[in-house]
Design an enzyme around this catalytic site. Structure first.
Site, PDB file in Angstrom:
ATOM      1  N   HIS A   1     -10.285  -5.451  -3.315  1.00  0.00           N
ATOM      2  CA  HIS A   1      -8.949  -5.749  -2.665  1.00  0.00           C
ATOM      3  C   HIS A   1      -9.082  -6.182  -1.504  1.00  0.00           C
ATOM      4  CE1 HIS A   1      -9.726  -1.464  -2.533  1.00  0.00           C
ATOM      5  NE2 HIS A   1      -9.276  -1.231  -1.161  1.00  0.00           N
TER       6      HIS A   1
ATOM      7  N   ASP B   1       0.809  -1.249   0.099  1.00  0.00           N
ATOM      8  CA  ASP B   1       0.251  -0.337  -0.098  1.00  0.00           C
ATOM      9  C   ASP B   1       0.884   1.193   0.049  1.00  0.00           C
ATOM     10  OD1 ASP B   1      -3.230   0.765   0.895  1.00  0.00           O
ATOM     11  OD2 ASP B   1      -1.829   2.245   1.258  1.00  0.00           O
ATOM     12  N   ILE B   2       0.475   2.255  -0.837  1.00  0.00           N
ATOM     13  CA  ILE B   2       1.324   3.572  -1.100  1.00  0.00           C
ATOM     14  C   ILE B   2       1.200   4.356   0.509  1.00  0.00           C
ATOM     15  CG2 ILE B   2      -0.531   5.001  -1.728  1.00  0.00           C
ATOM     16  CD1 ILE B   2       1.556   5.851  -3.998  1.00  0.00           C
TER      17      ILE B   2
HETATM   18  P1  5GP Z   1      -9.907   1.303   0.355  1.00  0.00           P
HETATM   19  O1  5GP Z   1     -10.279   2.427   1.444  1.00  0.00           O
HETATM   20  O2  5GP Z   1     -10.613   1.464  -1.010  1.00  0.00           O
HETATM   21  O3  5GP Z   1     -10.142   0.095   0.825  1.00  0.00           O
HETATM   22  O4  5GP Z   1      -8.216   1.352   0.047  1.00  0.00           O
HETATM   23  C1  5GP Z   1      -7.575   1.779  -0.792  1.00  0.00           C
HETATM   24  C2  5GP Z   1      -6.161   1.451  -0.660  1.00  0.00           C
HETATM   25  O5  5GP Z   1      -5.212   1.920  -1.729  1.00  0.00           O
HETATM   26  C3  5GP Z   1      -5.572   2.834   0.163  1.00  0.00           C
HETATM   27  O6  5GP Z   1      -5.077   2.237   1.479  1.00  0.00           O
HETATM   28  C4  5GP Z   1      -4.506   3.448  -0.280  1.00  0.00           C
HETATM   29  O7  5GP Z   1      -3.344   3.820   0.195  1.00  0.00           O
HETATM   30  C5  5GP Z   1      -4.213   2.555  -1.583  1.00  0.00           C
HETATM   31  N1  5GP Z   1      -3.629   2.906  -2.699  1.00  0.00           N
HETATM   32  C6  5GP Z   1      -4.553   4.057  -3.485  1.00  0.00           C
HETATM   33  N2  5GP Z   1      -3.902   4.341  -4.402  1.00  0.00           N
HETATM   34  C7  5GP Z   1      -2.727   3.576  -4.684  1.00  0.00           C
HETATM   35  C8  5GP Z   1      -1.518   3.584  -5.489  1.00  0.00           C
HETATM   36  O8  5GP Z   1      -1.487   4.292  -6.514  1.00  0.00           O
HETATM   37  N3  5GP Z   1      -0.616   2.560  -5.022  1.00  0.00           N
HETATM   38  C9  5GP Z   1      -0.552   1.877  -4.171  1.00  0.00           C
HETATM   39  N4  5GP Z   1       0.188   0.991  -3.920  1.00  0.00           N
HETATM   40  N5  5GP Z   1      -1.815   2.009  -3.140  1.00  0.00           N
HETATM   41  C10 5GP Z   1      -2.680   2.826  -3.427  1.00  0.00           C
END
Ligand code: 5GP
Ligand code: ZN
Length: 113
Positions: free
Chosen positions: A99, A29-30
């Protein structure tokens, strides 16, 4: 389609990969929320958990198998970890490509947020 995770699958957006096969990709995760914070995704664009269907049964089982393997490789299988799926707005979903978050490496707080 403007999906950041599809772009990561294609390779047009870079990521720090930890696992890849024909069907599944895992990468760091970024914005890590824990010492280990890895995202495990199907390569196919499934938007949310609500879009998972019976045809995905084998894929879903494999995602959990991959999660267990990564947890072991990262050295957190015994200390413990959390697998999280955020679904839709109230679940806090930001990226609409299915995810699992694999979180560990520290004592995590309560599940309810
Ligand atoms: P959600 O809230 O949708 O479950 O989590 C999305 C996750 O994706 C977040 O933890 C965010 O930090 C991660 N994320 C968003 N954009 C990117 C990206 O471009 N690269 C990576 N490696 N992680 C990302
Ligand atoms: Zn996608």
């Amino acid at each position: 389609m403007d999906c950041i995770f599809c772009k990561i699958v294609e390779g047009s957006v870079p990521s720090r990969k930890v696992f890849e096969n024909e069907r599944i990709l895992a990468f760091h995760d970024i914005q890590p929320a824990a010492p280990v914070h890895i995202l495990i995704i199907p390569k196919a664009h499934i938007p949310t958990m609500n879009d998972v269907a019976a045809e995905h049964d084998a894929l879903m089982a494999e995602i959990f198998t991959v999660a267990r393997q990564i947890a072991a490789e990262q050295g957190i299988a015994e200390s413990g970890y959390r697998l999280v799926n955020n679904c839709n707005a109230d679940g806090g979903q930001v990226v609409y490509h299915l995810h699992l978050h694999l979180l560990g490496g520290r004592k995590l707080g309560a599940v309810t947020g």
